[in-house]
Design a protein around this motif. Sequence first.
Motif: not given
Length: 277
Positions: A44-54, A72-79, A100-107
């Motif tokens: 598979s392709r693995l994408i990480t969306l990790i916000h450790r520094q909350e 969203s720009e980076q995740v969409l590019r990976a997809i 906006l960013a969450s919906e772009q990634i989800a879509r």
Amino acid sequence: MEFSLGALIWIFFLLMALGPMWQQTKLNQKRYHLTRRFEKRRGSRLITLIHRQESFSFLGIPFSRYINIEDSEQVLRAIRLTPPDMPIDIILHTPGGLVLASEQIARALENHPAKVTAFIPHYAMSGGTMIALAADEIVMDCNAVLGPVDPQIGQFPAASILEAVRLKGPQRVDDNTLILADMSAKAMAQVEDFITYLLSDNLGEEKAREIAVILSNGRWTHDYPISCEFLQQLGLPVSTSLPPEVFAIMNLYPQPPQRRPSVQYIPLPYGEKEELK
């Protein structure tokens, strides 16, 4: 060869400056190798969306890490770089962020032809939950949680604004509150429709709408933790068979060091028959 005190001081500061860069380079190499190992094992392709520094601060000014347009720009590019027949795995650890960013990634994940799996090691709240719902399968730690996706208007939940207008009556609130109520009604309808869209392919229109209403109508506070057991009861494709590599990857995204740790333990598993001395 003799060094002046001034030269030694400059060398010291140079080493202090280069040390963190060298450590970050080593950390990036470890992330790369562990990610490639994970991808090869699962194909598979693995994408990480990790916000450790909350939450952290600089000069007393608070900053927060959350899902933003850059994410969203980076995740969409990976997809886009992923072949249509290759599955996508995404590790989510986030308090949420911009709709906006969450919906772009989800879509984009919803539109990917191959299987999409979301891994939740600890929590994926708000926009993170929205992204997880776009996956064909959600794999969580047994103690991990998702959260409600009810929209927030400014600093208030949209559902609470509508409830305040209902209790007082439209004639007894000011124009600004009425405008917020109109925005709230639109936002809630938009989120409900979008969650229904994400879930319809796997669950059907009627079941998808039912779950969308539960998650978006404001029955809970926005930070309410939704357990994997409850998500399974709703009929969502949730399992708790989280691969151990996910935790190993999470360990490579450390929280910034604090002056004193708030949690401390000996990082070794204890056997049932082991004696503690």
